[in-house]
Design a protein around this motif. Structure first.
Motif, mmCIF file in Angstrom:
data_model
loop_
_atom_site.group_PDB
_atom_site.id
_atom_site.type_symbol
_atom_site.label_atom_id
_atom_site.label_comp_id
_atom_site.label_asym_id
_atom_site.label_seq_id
_atom_site.Cartn_x
_atom_site.Cartn_y
_atom_site.Cartn_z
ATOM 1 N N GLU A 77 6.588 -3.928 -2.481
ATOM 2 C CA GLU A 77 7.370 -4.782 -1.605
ATOM 3 C C GLU A 77 8.108 -5.833 -2.419
ATOM 4 O O GLU A 77 7.763 -6.096 -3.577
ATOM 5 C CB GLU A 77 6.454 -5.450 -0.569
ATOM 6 N N THR B 41 3.822 0.939 2.542
ATOM 7 C CA THR B 41 4.215 -0.159 1.669
ATOM 8 C C THR B 41 2.989 -0.858 1.076
ATOM 9 O O THR B 41 1.864 -0.691 1.530
ATOM 10 C CB THR B 41 5.087 -1.188 2.411
ATOM 11 N N GLU B 42 3.252 -1.640 0.072
ATOM 12 C CA GLU B 42 2.213 -2.258 -0.758
ATOM 13 C C GLU B 42 1.156 -3.018 0.035
ATOM 14 O O GLU B 42 -0.042 -2.932 -0.269
ATOM 15 C CB GLU B 42 2.896 -3.196 -1.750
ATOM 16 N N LEU C 182 5.869 2.548 8.372
ATOM 17 C CA LEU C 182 6.443 1.210 8.235
ATOM 18 C C LEU C 182 5.914 0.331 9.357
ATOM 19 O O LEU C 182 6.243 0.543 10.530
ATOM 20 C CB LEU C 182 7.974 1.262 8.298
ATOM 21 N N ILE D 268 11.019 2.397 -1.047
ATOM 22 C CA ILE D 268 10.467 3.500 -0.253
ATOM 23 C C ILE D 268 11.236 4.789 -0.528
ATOM 24 O O ILE D 268 10.649 5.839 -0.830
ATOM 25 C CB ILE D 268 10.511 3.165 1.253
ATOM 26 N N ALA E 126 8.726 -5.255 3.141
ATOM 27 C CA ALA E 126 9.046 -3.868 2.845
ATOM 28 C C ALA E 126 10.418 -3.758 2.194
ATOM 29 O O ALA E 126 11.369 -4.445 2.588
ATOM 30 C CB ALA E 126 9.007 -3.039 4.125
#
Length: 365
Positions: free
Chosen positions: A131, A108-109, A154, A141, A136
Motif C-alpha cells: 500500500e 492489499t498489505e 479490495l 495491485i 490501497a
C-alpha cells in the motif's frame, strides 16, 4: 499414519477477534470490534423476537424476505443478491468456487485477515500488494496480476486503516484486470462514508461480469450477533455461489431482523450522524495528545504510538484494559505499535481519550 489437512491449511494463522472482557470491578467499554454504540433498530429487535415464535420450523432457504428488502432499498434485482452467514461466509464461497491449488488471489498489505485465511484454505497462493500511505495502490495491485490470478480482494473502506479508494480509482483497477479475474469489493463500512468521490461498487457490478460487492449487517445495522451478510453480483457468479452454500445458511431471526433493519433508514442515518460527529471529535482529541491518527472514513480510528519505552501501543493497551477500555491490537495487520479504537458512546469516547491522556501524562479536552 494420521489424517493430513489439505495444502495451505496449516499455513493459516487462526483469526483472533478483538478482546471483549474487562477486569472485575471496572466498567467495560468495548471499543475493539467496530460494533455500533447505538445497537440495533427497535424494528429489527421486534422482528427477531417474532421470528422465535416457531423455532421448530426451518427458515426460508433463499432468505427471500431479506433479499427483497435489500433490493427495494438499494434499487437492485433480487436475483443478483445472495445472503450469507456474515460476509465472511460469502468471501469463503468466492474462494471455494474460483480458487484451486496453483491459483493466486491478491489482497492489499493491510487488508482484512480473512482474505488470506480463505485463500490458503483452498490451497491457493495469497499475493500481497503493498500500500501507499496505508491506502490501497491500484498500480501495485495490477503489477501483481499474472495468468494464475483468479480473485482480487479490495476492502473499501479498509479495516483497520479506515482509508479508501475513490470510485475512479476502483474503476481504473477494474479496467486493468483480465475478464476472468473476479474483483471483490468488500464494502463492510460503506454506510459510514461521507465522501463525494466514494462508491461502494453497485454501479460497477451492474455494468460488469466480473465484479461483486459484499456488505454486512454487523456494523452500522447493529446485528453482529445474528451474522448477516449479502453479496451483489452478476447472475452467473451468484448462481455458482448459490450452488455450494449451505441450504439454510441464515436463521429465521436473522432474515426477519435484517429485512426490518435495512428498511429503517432513519435509524441508520442517526447511527451515521453519531459516528461522523464522534469520529471527528475523537481524532482531534487524540491528535492533541500528539498521537498520530490515520484519517478514517469508517467507524474507528487507527492510533499510532511512539516507540519510546513506557509509551508503546502494547503498554497503552495494558493501561487502558485495566481501566475497562478495550481497544484492538493490530499487530497481525502489520501495525505492531498501533491500536484501533472503535467510535463508541460519548462516555466511552471521552473516557478512552482521557485514559490515554493519563497514560501519556497529558491533559485532555
Amino acid at each position: 499414519m494420521r489424517p493430513v489437512p489439505n495444502k495451505g491449511v496449516l499455513d493459516i494463522e487462526a483469526y483472533v477477534p478483538g478482546k471483549s472482557k474487562a477486569p472485575a470491578g471496572v466498567t467495560l467499554h468495548k471499543l475493539s470490534s467496530n460494533e455500533t454504540p447505538l445497537g440495533a433498530s427497535p424494528a429489527a429487535r421486534e422482528a427477531a423476537l417474532a421470528a422465535f415464535a416457531h423455532p421448530e420450523l426451518y427458515p426460508d432457504g433463499q432468505a427471500s424476505e431479506l433479499k427483497c428488502a435489500i433490493a427495494e432499498v438499494h434499487g437492485l434485482n433480487p436475483q443478483n443478491i445472495l445472503c450469507g452467514n456474515g460476509s465472511d461466509e460469502l468471501l469463503g464461497l468466492l474462494c471455494q468456487c474460483y480458487l484451486a491449488p496453483g491459483d493466486e488471489a491478491i489482497h492489499t498489505e493491510h487488508g482484512f485477515l480473512v482474505y488470506r485465511i480463505q485463500i490458503l484454505a483452498r490451497g491457493a497462493t495469497p499475493v500481497v500488494a503493498p500500500e501507499t500511505n496505508v491506502t490501497a495502490d491500484v498500480d501495485a495491485i495490477l503489477a501483481r496480476v499474472t495468468e494464475r490470478t483468479k480473485l482480487v480482494f479490495l476492502a473499501n473502506p479498509n479495516n483497520p486503516t479506515g482509508t479508501y479508494l475513490p470510485f475512479e480509482e476502483v474503476q481504473r483497477l477494474h479496467a486493468g484486470l483480465p475478464g476472468n479475474v473476479v474483483l471483490v469489493l468488500d464494502a463492510a463500512y460503506a454506510e459510514y462514508v461521507r465522501r463525494n468521490d466514494y462508491g461502494a461498487g453497485i454501479e460497477l457490478v451492474s455494468s460488469s461480469e466480473n465484479v461483486v460487492m459484499t456488505r454486512t449487517f454487523s456494523k452500522i445495522y447493529g446485528l453482529a450477533g445474528l451474522r448477516i451478510g449479502w453479496l451483489y453480483g452478476p447472475e452467473a457468479i451468484v448462481d455458482a455461489l448459490d450452488r455450494v452454500r449451505g441450504p439454510f445458511n441464515l436463521n429465521a431471526a436473522a432474515i426477519a431482523a435484517g429485512a426490518a433493519a435495512v428498511r429503517d433508514r432513519g435509524f441508520i442515518e442517526k447511527a451515521a450522524d453519531h459516528n461522523a460527529r464522534w469520529l471527528e471529535w475523537t481524532t482531534d482529541a487524540l491528535e492533541k495528545l500528539d498521537l498520530t491518527v490515520t484519517p478514517s472514513v469508517g467507524n474507528f480510528a487507527l492510533v499510532h504510538f511512539p516507540d519510546t519505552p513506557g509509551r508503546t501501543a502494547a503498554e497503552a493497551d495494558h493501561f487502558l484494559s485495566a481501566r475497562g477500555f478495550i481497544l484492538r491490537r493490530v499487530g497481525g495487520y502489520g501495525f505492531p505499535n498501533a491500536l484501533r479504537m472503535t467510535i463508541g458512546t460519548e462516555e466511552a469516547n471521552r473516557g478512552g481519550v482521557a485514559a490515554l491522556g493519563e497514560f501519556l501524562g497529558k491533559g485532555t479536552a
